[in-house]
Design an enzyme around this catalytic site. Structure first.
Site, short mmCIF file in Angstrom:
data_model
loop_
_atom_site.label_atom_id
_atom_site.label_comp_id
_atom_site.label_asym_id
_atom_site.label_seq_id
_atom_site.Cartn_x
_atom_site.Cartn_y
_atom_site.Cartn_z
N ASP A 238 -25.36 -2.30 22.93
CA ASP A 238 -26.19 -1.10 22.79
C ASP A 238 -26.07 -0.23 24.02
O ASP A 238 -26.14 -0.54 25.09
CB ASP A 238 -27.59 -1.55 22.50
CG ASP A 238 -28.41 -0.38 21.98
OD1 ASP A 238 -28.41 -0.08 21.00
OD2 ASP A 238 -29.27 0.15 22.95
N GLU A 280 -25.65 3.66 18.24
CA GLU A 280 -25.15 3.50 19.11
C GLU A 280 -25.01 1.99 19.60
O GLU A 280 -24.60 1.52 20.77
CB GLU A 280 -26.10 3.90 20.53
CG GLU A 280 -27.28 3.42 20.60
CD GLU A 280 -28.47 3.94 19.54
OE1 GLU A 280 -29.56 3.43 20.10
OE2 GLU A 280 -27.97 4.49 18.76
#
Length: 354
Positions: A238, A280
């Site tokens: 992430d 993301e």
């Protein structure tokens, strides 16, 4: 008007002339197999009816007629059982040439063969345009067709005004047939590229070019289910504070961060499954032992922070968990997700292994 580049012309011209690469030929095979089977069956039926309906005074050379029929039946059987486009092309050529040989045998039996074989040759030239993929193979078969039906017959009326009609009809039929062949080949080529693009859209992330979540999950399931595979680790990745990047610098800047991060992941994960899971978040299935997975995760965190260091600070957090084959894939995903959030709570820009 902008002219197409040489590479574009080559990409189109080569399949039209030679039938395409192995992947394209594999795609075309099913369609051409069906079309060819139907065409060959109709040819055999037409030939058999022609033979049966010939009036009594006219009898073709029996051995030649039987040889032609056997050739057509043999090529039909081989075509039915074949699995590759080159073999399909060869059997199609054999079927067409044996059919025209048989029809020429019939024409010779009823006399005035030059009158009968001209429309036969024109019809065959146009009828086979759809069953050959590649202009060169089509032209080669057409040359065989016209030699079969026309050798020893033309010119019929040498020196007379109508002498040029036969070669004119032959030339026009070949040109029209080639135009039809190119049209069919172009349709197959366009369908092939459309299928490739749809596959790409279905399984590839449009922004980063990595596998999308669907493709990543499918391949991870396959690896997870392999009974004799080695150790596998799932890395959930992430980008830290990505929402702040989007809010402060705009979505274009956020997209650039995603693309650059994806490029680093793809470069570092060569040989290992990787993909964008959404937003993301990225994922990697790493094949190796625990120490190797730990070293890989650390190198990945370092590579991302170093890549963005000059312009802005961007980092990633990584959660690592072993893919336990004794349990469902979702169990390992949850462990990696928990490790990821532990990395976030510990200060980000780091990895945690479950």
């Amino acid at each position: 008007m902008r002219l197409p580049s040489m590479s574009t012309l080559r990409r189109i011209a080569v399949p039209l002339a030679f039938g395409g690469n192995s992947e394209q030929q594999h795609t075309y095979f099913a369609e051409l197999h069906r079309v060819g089977m139907v065409t060959q069956l109709l040819g055999i039926i037409a030939y058999s009816l022609t033979w049966l309906l010939m009036p009594d005074p006219y009898h073709p050379n029996f051995s030649h007629a039987v040889l032609a029929l056997l050739g057509m039946l043999t090529s039909l059987i081989v075509r039915y059982r074949c699995t590759t486009l080159p073999v399909l092309t060869i059997t199609g050529a054999c079927a067409v040439l044996t059919l025209t040989f048989g029809l020429r045998t019939m024409a010779d039996a009823v006399h005035h063969a030059s009158f009968w074989v001209l429309p036969v040759g024109v019809f065959m030239t146009l009828a086979i345009a759809s069953i050959f993929n590649g202009g060169l193979s089509y032209l080669a078969v057409v040359a065989g067709v016209w030699w079969n039906v026309g050798h020893g017959l033309y010119p019929v009326n040498a020196g007379l005004p109508d002498e040029s009609w036969a070669p004119l009809m032959i030339a026009v039929s070949v040109l029209f047939g080639l135009a039809l062949n190119v049209s069919f080949s172009l349709l197959r080529l366009r369908n092939y590229h459309s299928k490739v693009e749809l596959t790409r859209l279905a399984f590839q992330d449009g922004l980063t070019g990595l596998n999308n979540r669907r493709m990543f999950t499918q391949r991870a399931q396959q690896m997870h289910g392999a009974p004799h595979g080695g150790m596998l680790y799932f890395l959930m990745i992430d980008i830290d504070d990505f929402k702040i990047i989007n809010d402060q610098q705009g979505h274009d800047a956020g997209d650039e961060v995603l693309v650059r991060t994806a490029a680093i992941i793809a470069d570092k994960a060569q040989g290992h499954l990787c993909g964008r899971l959404g937003g993301e978040e990225f994922g990697i299935v790493y094949a190796g032992d625990r120490d190797a997975a730990r070293a890989f995760a650390g190198a990945l965190v370092e590579a991302v922070s170093q890549a963005f260091h000059a312009a802005q600070f961007v980092s990633i957090s990584v959660g690592v968990a072993e893919l336990d084959r004794a349990k469902e894939l979702g169990h390992s995903y949850r462990l990696a997700d928990e490790a990821l959030y532990l990395a976030k709570r510990q200060g980000k820009n780091r990895y945690v292994i479950a």
